[in-house]
Design an enzyme around this catalytic site. Structure first.
Site, mmCIF file in Angstrom:
data_model
loop_
_atom_site.group_PDB
_atom_site.id
_atom_site.type_symbol
_atom_site.label_atom_id
_atom_site.label_comp_id
_atom_site.label_asym_id
_atom_site.label_seq_id
_atom_site.Cartn_x
_atom_site.Cartn_y
_atom_site.Cartn_z
ATOM 1 N N GLU A 26 -5.988 12.996 9.502
ATOM 2 C CA GLU A 26 -6.796 14.180 9.845
ATOM 3 C C GLU A 26 -8.176 13.770 10.365
ATOM 4 O O GLU A 26 -8.581 12.602 10.263
ATOM 5 C CB GLU A 26 -6.950 15.096 8.632
ATOM 6 N N LYS A 87 -14.531 23.110 12.286
ATOM 7 C CA LYS A 87 -13.555 22.716 11.256
ATOM 8 C C LYS A 87 -12.340 23.623 11.434
ATOM 9 O O LYS A 87 -12.427 24.835 11.242
ATOM 10 C CB LYS A 87 -14.189 22.892 9.885
ATOM 11 N N VAL A 107 -6.354 19.530 6.669
ATOM 12 C CA VAL A 107 -4.988 19.194 6.266
ATOM 13 C C VAL A 107 -4.001 20.195 6.876
ATOM 14 O O VAL A 107 -2.979 19.800 7.448
ATOM 15 C CB VAL A 107 -4.876 19.161 4.722
ATOM 16 N N ASP A 139 -11.329 32.236 -2.935
ATOM 17 C CA ASP A 139 -11.349 31.056 -2.070
ATOM 18 C C ASP A 139 -10.208 30.098 -2.421
ATOM 19 O O ASP A 139 -10.297 29.312 -3.370
ATOM 20 C CB ASP A 139 -12.717 30.356 -2.190
ATOM 21 N N SER A 141 -7.631 27.407 -0.405
ATOM 22 C CA SER A 141 -7.464 26.728 0.879
ATOM 23 C C SER A 141 -6.128 27.061 1.537
ATOM 24 O O SER A 141 -5.086 27.135 0.871
ATOM 25 C CB SER A 141 -7.558 25.214 0.676
ATOM 26 N N ALA A 142 -6.179 27.210 2.846
ATOM 27 C CA ALA A 142 -4.952 27.416 3.637
ATOM 28 C C ALA A 142 -4.042 26.182 3.586
ATOM 29 O O ALA A 142 -2.874 26.260 3.978
ATOM 30 C CB ALA A 142 -5.318 27.748 5.079
ATOM 31 N N ASP A 143 -4.575 25.061 3.083
ATOM 32 C CA ASP A 143 -3.733 23.854 2.959
ATOM 33 C C ASP A 143 -2.507 24.129 2.082
ATOM 34 O O ASP A 143 -1.436 23.565 2.308
ATOM 35 C CB ASP A 143 -4.524 22.698 2.310
ATOM 36 N N LYS A 160 -8.911 17.671 -4.618
ATOM 37 C CA LYS A 160 -10.281 17.225 -4.916
ATOM 38 C C LYS A 160 -10.733 17.783 -6.266
ATOM 39 O O LYS A 160 -10.494 18.941 -6.571
ATOM 40 C CB LYS A 160 -11.223 17.679 -3.816
HETATM 41 N N1 PSU Z 1 -10.275 15.150 1.869
HETATM 42 C C1 PSU Z 1 -11.404 14.407 1.881
HETATM 43 N N2 PSU Z 1 -12.469 14.888 2.577
HETATM 44 C C2 PSU Z 1 -12.398 16.077 3.274
HETATM 45 C C3 PSU Z 1 -11.209 16.841 3.253
HETATM 46 C C4 PSU Z 1 -10.176 16.329 2.517
HETATM 47 O O1 PSU Z 1 -11.451 13.328 1.278
HETATM 48 O O2 PSU Z 1 -13.359 16.430 3.920
HETATM 49 C C5 PSU Z 1 -11.079 18.149 4.032
HETATM 50 C C6 PSU Z 1 -9.608 18.315 4.466
HETATM 51 O O3 PSU Z 1 -9.602 18.447 5.865
HETATM 52 C C7 PSU Z 1 -9.132 19.577 3.800
HETATM 53 C C8 PSU Z 1 -10.400 20.365 3.760
HETATM 54 O O4 PSU Z 1 -8.087 20.205 4.507
HETATM 55 O O5 PSU Z 1 -11.364 19.363 3.354
HETATM 56 C C9 PSU Z 1 -10.294 21.524 2.821
HETATM 57 O O6 PSU Z 1 -11.216 22.480 3.181
HETATM 58 P P1 PSU Z 1 -11.159 23.967 2.582
HETATM 59 O O7 PSU Z 1 -11.383 23.772 1.105
HETATM 60 O O8 PSU Z 1 -12.281 24.718 3.259
HETATM 61 O O9 PSU Z 1 -9.803 24.504 2.905
HETATM 62 MN MN MN Z 2 -11.947 27.862 1.466
#
Ligand code: PSU
Ligand code: MN
Length: 306
Positions: A26, A87, A107, A139, A141-143, A160
Site C-alpha cells: 500500500e 488518502k 488497505v 468510526d 474503517s472501510a478496511d 493497530k
Molecule cells: N498501517 C500502518 N500505517 C498506516 C496504515 C496502516 O502501519 O498508515 C494506514 C492503512 O492504509 C490503513 C489506514 O488502511 O491506515 C486506515 O485508516 P482508517 O483508520 O482511516 O481507515
Molecule cells: Mn475512520
C-alpha cells in the site's frame, strides 16, 4: 490492454505474464503513516524484502489520475515527498482517478486494485479497524468491509493498537473474515508481539495460508483473509510501555477535535512523538517482517496454481 483502468510497472507486467508471485504493497503508509525520509527508506526496504523472498513487489498508488500497479523508483521517491496526496479508501478511488489527482491507497483501496490486477497477496503494517469510542463516533474503517468482499490475503501485524481490538475482532467475525495468527495463539498488537486476546484461528506454515486462500475461492466465498503476523520480539515495544502512550495520544486527538480520515494519521504521528521515534523503528521492522511472509505466501500460491 488499453481499456484496463490501471497500468502495471515493467517488473509487475513481466511477473504477471509469467504467472510469477507478486506481493501488493500500500501507499498510505508512505504518505500518511510515516515522515519523510524514513517513509521512502521503508518503502524501498520493503520492496527489497519482497524481492529477496522471490516475489515481485507492486506498490500501488494513483498518480495524476492513473492507477499504478507497481511504481518505478523515481515515482516512489516523488510520492514519498508529495505533501498533498489524498488518502484513498474504497469511496475515494474513482473520484481521484476521474479528476486526475494523486492519491495513496489504504488497505481497502489497495485490496481493490490488487484484485483487479490479479494479485492475491498484500503486505502492510496494520489494518484499520474499529476505533475506540466507535459506539459514539461510528468510526469503523472501510478496511474491514473490504476484507469481507475482496479476495486478497492481507498480511499485517494485527490491527493497530490505537484501535479497539476486541471490537475489531467482533466485526471481522460478523463479516466472516478469517483472522489467522501466524505461529502463535495470541493476537499480535502491532508494536507488541502479544496481546491479551486469543486469535480466532492459527496457522504455522505459509503453504497452509496459501491453501486456505485457495480453498475459500473453491468454496465460492467472497473476501480475503487477515494474517496477523507478530512483530519480531527484538523489535517490539512491550504493551505495558505502549498502553499509556496510546491513551495519551487518544486524549490529545479528542482534545484537538480530530475526526474522520485524519484520526489514524494523527494518532500515528502523536505516538511517534511520544515514543521519541521508537514507534517508527518498530513499525518499519514489522512491515519488513510482513513483506517477508507475504512473499512466502505468494510463492506458495504460485506453486499451487502451477
Ligand atoms: N498501517 C500502518 N500505517 C498506516 C496504515 C496502516 O502501519 O498508515 C494506514 C492503512 O492504509 C490503513 C489506514 O488502511 O491506515 C486506515 O485508516 P482508517 O483508520 O482511516 O481507515
Ligand atoms: Mn475512520
Amino acid at each position: 490492454m488499453t481499456d484496463l483502468p490501471f497500468i502495471r510497472s515493467a517488473a509487475v507486467q513481466t511477473a504477471h505474464e509469467k504467472g510469477a508471485p507478486v506481493v501488493a504493497l500500500e501507499s498510505t503508509i508512505i504518505t500518511h503513516g510515516m515522515p519523510y525520509p524514513q517513509n521512502l527508506e521503508m518503502a524501498r526496504k520493503v520492496e527489497a524484502k519482497v524481492r529477496a523472498g522471490g516475489a515481485t513487489p507492486a506498490t500501488i498508488a494513483v498518480l495524476d489520475g492513473i492507477l499504478h500497479i507497481g511504481l518505478e523508483d523515481a515515482q516512489l521517491e516523488a510520492l514519498a515527498q508529495t505533501r498533498g496526496a489524498a488518502k484513498l479508501s474504497r469511496a475515494d478511488l474513482a473520484v481521484c482517478m476521474a479528476s486526475g489527482k494523486t492519491g495513496a491507497t489504504t488497505v481497502a483501496a489497495t485490496m481493490i486494485a490488487a484484485n483487479l490486477a490479479g494479485i492475491s497477496v498484500f503486505a502492510t503494517g496494520g489494518i484499520g479497524g474499529v476505533h475506540r469510542g466507535a459506539e459514539e463516533s461510528f468510526d469503523i474503517s472501510a478496511d474491514l468491509q473490504e476484507l469481507a468482499q475482496t479476495a486478497v490475503t492481507v498480511v499485517a501485524a494485527g490491527a493497530k493498537a490505537i484501535l479497539d481490538v476486541p471490537k475489531t475482532l467482533e466485526v471481522l467475525e460478523t463479516l466472516g473474515v478469517p483472522v489467522i495468527a501466524f505461529g502463535q495463539d495470541q493476537m499480535p498488537a502491532f508494536w507488541s508481539a502479544q496481546s491479551a486476546l486469543k486469535a480466532p484461528l492459527r496457522l504455522d506454515h505459509p503453504k497452509d495460508i496459501a491453501r486456505a486462500h485457495q480453498m475459500r475461492g473453491a468454496l465460492g466465498l467472497p473476501g480475503g483473509q487477515l494474517i496477523a503476523n507478530p512483530i519480531p520480539s527484538d523489535a517490539e515495544i512491550p504493551r505495558a510501555e505502549m498502553d499509556p502512550v496510546i491513551e495519551r495520544a487518544l486524549g490529545d486527538a479528542l482534545a484537538h477535535g480530530i475526526t474522520g480520515k485524519s484520526v489514524t494519521p494523527y494518532l500515528l504521528q502523536r505516538v511517534f512523538e511520544l515514543t521519541e521515534g521508537r514507534s517508527l523503528t518498530a513499525n518499519i521492522a514489522l512491515v519488513l517482517n510482513n513483506a517477508a511472509l507475504g512473499a512466502q505466501i505468494a510463492c506458495e500460491l504460485a506453486d499451487i496454481s502451477d
